[in-house]
Write an enzyme that holds these catalytic residues in place. Structure first.
Site, PDB file in Angstrom:
ATOM      1  N   CYS A  62       0.730  -1.122  -0.091  1.00  0.00           N
ATOM      2  CA  CYS A  62       0.293  -0.013  -0.065  1.00  0.00           C
ATOM      3  C   CYS A  62       0.753   1.166   0.054  1.00  0.00           C
ATOM      4  O   CYS A  62       2.167   1.306   0.162  1.00  0.00           O
ATOM      5  CB  CYS A  62      -0.868   0.020   1.046  1.00  0.00           C
ATOM      6  SG  CYS A  62      -2.037  -1.319   1.316  1.00  0.00           S
ATOM      7  N   GLY A  83      -1.180   0.544  -4.983  1.00  0.00           N
ATOM      8  CA  GLY A  83      -2.301  -0.123  -4.643  1.00  0.00           C
ATOM      9  C   GLY A  83      -3.752   0.545  -5.460  1.00  0.00           C
ATOM     10  O   GLY A  83      -3.730   1.658  -5.305  1.00  0.00           O
ATOM     11  N   ASN A 141       0.987   0.739   5.642  1.00  0.00           N
ATOM     12  CA  ASN A 141       1.422   0.196   4.562  1.00  0.00           C
ATOM     13  C   ASN A 141       2.441  -0.993   5.173  1.00  0.00           C
ATOM     14  O   ASN A 141       3.306  -0.927   6.001  1.00  0.00           O
ATOM     15  CB  ASN A 141       2.509   1.026   3.778  1.00  0.00           C
ATOM     16  CG  ASN A 141       3.463   0.418   2.740  1.00  0.00           C
ATOM     17  OD1 ASN A 141       2.924  -0.562   2.238  1.00  0.00           O
ATOM     18  ND2 ASN A 141       4.300   1.150   2.566  1.00  0.00           N
ATOM     19  N   GLY A 142       1.999  -2.288   4.840  1.00  0.00           N
ATOM     20  CA  GLY A 142       2.890  -3.502   5.286  1.00  0.00           C
ATOM     21  C   GLY A 142       1.842  -4.404   5.640  1.00  0.00           C
ATOM     22  O   GLY A 142       0.516  -4.497   5.224  1.00  0.00           O
ATOM     23  N   TYR A 184      10.554  -3.940  -8.554  1.00  0.00           N
ATOM     24  CA  TYR A 184       9.288  -3.806  -9.144  1.00  0.00           C
ATOM     25  C   TYR A 184       8.532  -2.741  -8.550  1.00  0.00           C
ATOM     26  O   TYR A 184       7.709  -1.757  -9.165  1.00  0.00           O
ATOM     27  CB  TYR A 184       8.381  -5.234  -8.929  1.00  0.00           C
ATOM     28  CG  TYR A 184       7.083  -5.282  -9.475  1.00  0.00           C
ATOM     29  CD1 TYR A 184       6.783  -5.042 -10.772  1.00  0.00           C
ATOM     30  CD2 TYR A 184       5.999  -5.440  -8.311  1.00  0.00           C
ATOM     31  CE1 TYR A 184       5.522  -4.824 -10.936  1.00  0.00           C
ATOM     32  CE2 TYR A 184       4.868  -5.375  -8.946  1.00  0.00           C
ATOM     33  CZ  TYR A 184       4.621  -5.208 -10.018  1.00  0.00           C
ATOM     34  OH  TYR A 184       3.283  -5.204 -10.472  1.00  0.00           O
ATOM     35  N   SER A 200       7.858  -1.195 -15.886  1.00  0.00           N
ATOM     36  CA  SER A 200       8.829  -1.531 -14.698  1.00  0.00           C
ATOM     37  C   SER A 200      10.163  -2.108 -15.235  1.00  0.00           C
ATOM     38  O   SER A 200      11.172  -1.754 -14.475  1.00  0.00           O
ATOM     39  CB  SER A 200       8.554  -2.008 -13.525  1.00  0.00           C
ATOM     40  OG  SER A 200       7.743  -3.279 -13.626  1.00  0.00           O
ATOM     41  N   CYS A 228       5.743 -13.966   0.466  1.00  0.00           N
ATOM     42  CA  CYS A 228       5.645 -12.960   1.214  1.00  0.00           C
ATOM     43  C   CYS A 228       4.779 -12.927   2.330  1.00  0.00           C
ATOM     44  O   CYS A 228       3.584 -12.706   2.082  1.00  0.00           O
ATOM     45  CB  CYS A 228       5.852 -11.622   0.315  1.00  0.00           C
ATOM     46  SG  CYS A 228       6.241 -10.179   1.340  1.00  0.00           S
ATOM     47  N   CYS A 277      11.498 -13.763  -0.029  1.00  0.00           N
ATOM     48  CA  CYS A 277      10.665 -14.266  -1.363  1.00  0.00           C
ATOM     49  C   CYS A 277      11.534 -15.166  -2.212  1.00  0.00           C
ATOM     50  O   CYS A 277      11.031 -16.069  -3.285  1.00  0.00           O
ATOM     51  CB  CYS A 277       9.767 -13.186  -2.087  1.00  0.00           C
ATOM     52  SG  CYS A 277      10.876 -12.131  -2.873  1.00  0.00           S
TER      53      CYS A 277
END
Length: 460
Positions: free
Chosen positions: A12, A39, A113-114, A253, A294, A393, A447
């Site tokens: 986010c 997001g 965020n997280g 990314y 990206s 993740c 990841c």
């Protein structure tokens, strides 16, 4: 970085501003617009004029939710905002942020965020409402409970934050103060900026500061709490910094290429990844092309290092939002064509190096490879700017179901065959990290390695 890309769904974005000389909601709108890539499911703004806080949030993109009429209904020089992709909690209106809570005479709002890894434990141990929809709701409920128990807001936040495990960059506000906090590992970024009218801004990325004309002052440190009021910025450590673990996929990314993280330019880091990939996995070819957007800097880096011409093989529809969910394979293929179309004159008869930033589920990428074949590509050599994404993740990206990660279930040769490429090579992890910065350590690579800086409950 819209949906349909094979990368992970983004974290986010959070934004906050305290500037009595400017309409804070309007600045927050601009900041969220700059963070839209993080997001696209919902967005919201909470604003205060010193006496009350108004909250407006909805499903959809920032530009479709807010207009001048709605922004005028959010008066005052203090605001926070949030743009969301669901990680914990369903994609639904009641999980849109900012989250707002009454606690006695106090009203506050927060954006997160997280992703926490101990949400269930926190809710159970604190006997919270089982209907709380997300980890952000749990944070707000814990803070509200501490305030109701007699703590002031800062004391409540300072009490609650050390109990959280996982990734969180947070913005809070009450009627008069803007507050920011970053988890002790620093998984997700958070920046402090200063406006030319003397106000202060918090944002997930530096381009969100740029767009409102704010000077980047510094990053919020891991384990740091900042409180911004009439007297300026007050900083304290609510927890000692732990193993530094900025998400490496911010560079691969997530983050905008025009930003900086840890003093490192994202665009330059992606070019270095591409150059490293050219050295590691060279190939005879006629053109290097990215899968927009990206991957563009990485493809430029690959082309410059290899001496192979850089060109465009795909055109991206700039007006597409989230690719619709299609019930049949034919419609899913059509959805890919809505997002991308091949430039046949550039592709036909060419041996292509196709540069992609990451491969997570590979569903869209397979269709994209087919587009290039149908446009007449003679050879397709797929080059990936990151190491294989093999592990879930739990810190803010929507990849918790490992069975859907193609590199967790297939060998590289099987992935190559599945995608229909003539060759496939991933950038080695060590080369990837060195391309970001030669300084060792400091990144979360869970990841790609399965090494989780914060243990995941129940994970064997």
């Amino acid at each position: 970085m819209a949906d349909g890309h094979d990368g992970p769904k983004e974290a986010c974005g959070v934004f906050g501003v305290r500037d009595p000389r400017q309409p804070a909601a309007h600045l927050t709108y601009l900041g969220l617009f700059a963070l839209q890539h993080r997001g696209q499911e919902s967005a919201g703004i909470a604003a205060g004029d010193g006496t009350k806080i108004m909250v407006d949030k909805d499903m959809g993109l920032v530009s479709t939710i807010f207009d001048e009429h709605r922004l005028r209904a959010l008066p005052g020089g203090l605001a926070i905002g949030h743009t969301r992709y669901a990680t914990t909690g369903a994609s639904a209106w009641h999980n849109a942020q900012p989250v707002a809570r009454h606690a006695g005479d106090l009203f506050f709002a927060l954006g997160h965020n997280g992703n926490l890894v101990n949400t269930t434990e926190l809710a159970g141990a604190s006997d919270l409402d089982a209907d709380l929809g997300s980890d952000s709701d749990v944070i707000a409920a814990l803070v509200a409970r501490a305030v109701t128990g007699g703590a002031d807001l800062i004391g409540a936040i300072t009490d609650v934050l050390p109990r959280l495990r996982g990734a969180y960059s947070l913005v809070f506000m009450d009627e008069d103060r803007l507050i920011g906090a970053r988890d002790p590992n620093g998984f997700r970024p958070l920046f402090l900026g200063r406006t030319d009218t003397g106000g202060w801004v918090l944002a997930s990325e530096t381009p969100a500061l740029d767009v409102v004309g704010a000077e980047v002052i510094r990053e919020i440190d891991p384990g740091e709490l900042v409180v911004i009021d009439d007297e300026g910025v007050h900083s304290s450590q609510f927890a000692p910094p732990q193993r530094k673990a900025l998400c490496s996929f911010e560079f691969v990314y997530i983050a905008r290429p025009d930003g900086k993280l840890g003093g490192i330019g994202v665009h330059a880091a992606r070019r270095r990844m591409g150059a490293a990939l050219a050295r590691q996995a060279p190939v005879d070819a006629d053109m290097v092309m990215p899968i927009p957007d990206s991957s563009v800097p990485g493809a430029q880096g690959y082309a410059a290092e290899s001496g192979i011409e850089y060109g465009d093989g795909l055109i991206k529809n700039r007006y597409i939002g989230r690719t619709f969910i299609a019930p049949t394979q034919q419609l899913r293929d059509n959805a890919v064509r809505i997002k991308f179309n091949a430039i046949e004159d550039n592709v036909a008869g060419k041996r292509l190096v196709v540069v992609e930033d990451s491969i997570v589920r590979a569903t869209t990428l397979r269709s994209t490879m087919k587009l290039l074949r149908n446009a007449g590509a003679a050879e397709i050599h797929l080059r990936v700017l990151s190491a294989p994404y093999r592990w879930s993740c739990f810190y803010g990206l929507d990849t918790s179901d490992r069975s859907k990660l193609v590199a967790a279930t297939m060998t590289i040769e099987q992935i190559r065959d599945h995608l229909g490429a003539d060759s496939l090579a991933y950038l080695d992890l060590d080369n990837m990290l060195t391309a970001i910065t030669p300084e060792p350590g400091g990144f979360c690579t869970a990841c790609m390695t399965g090494d989780y800086p914060v243990p995941i409950p129940g994970l064997e």
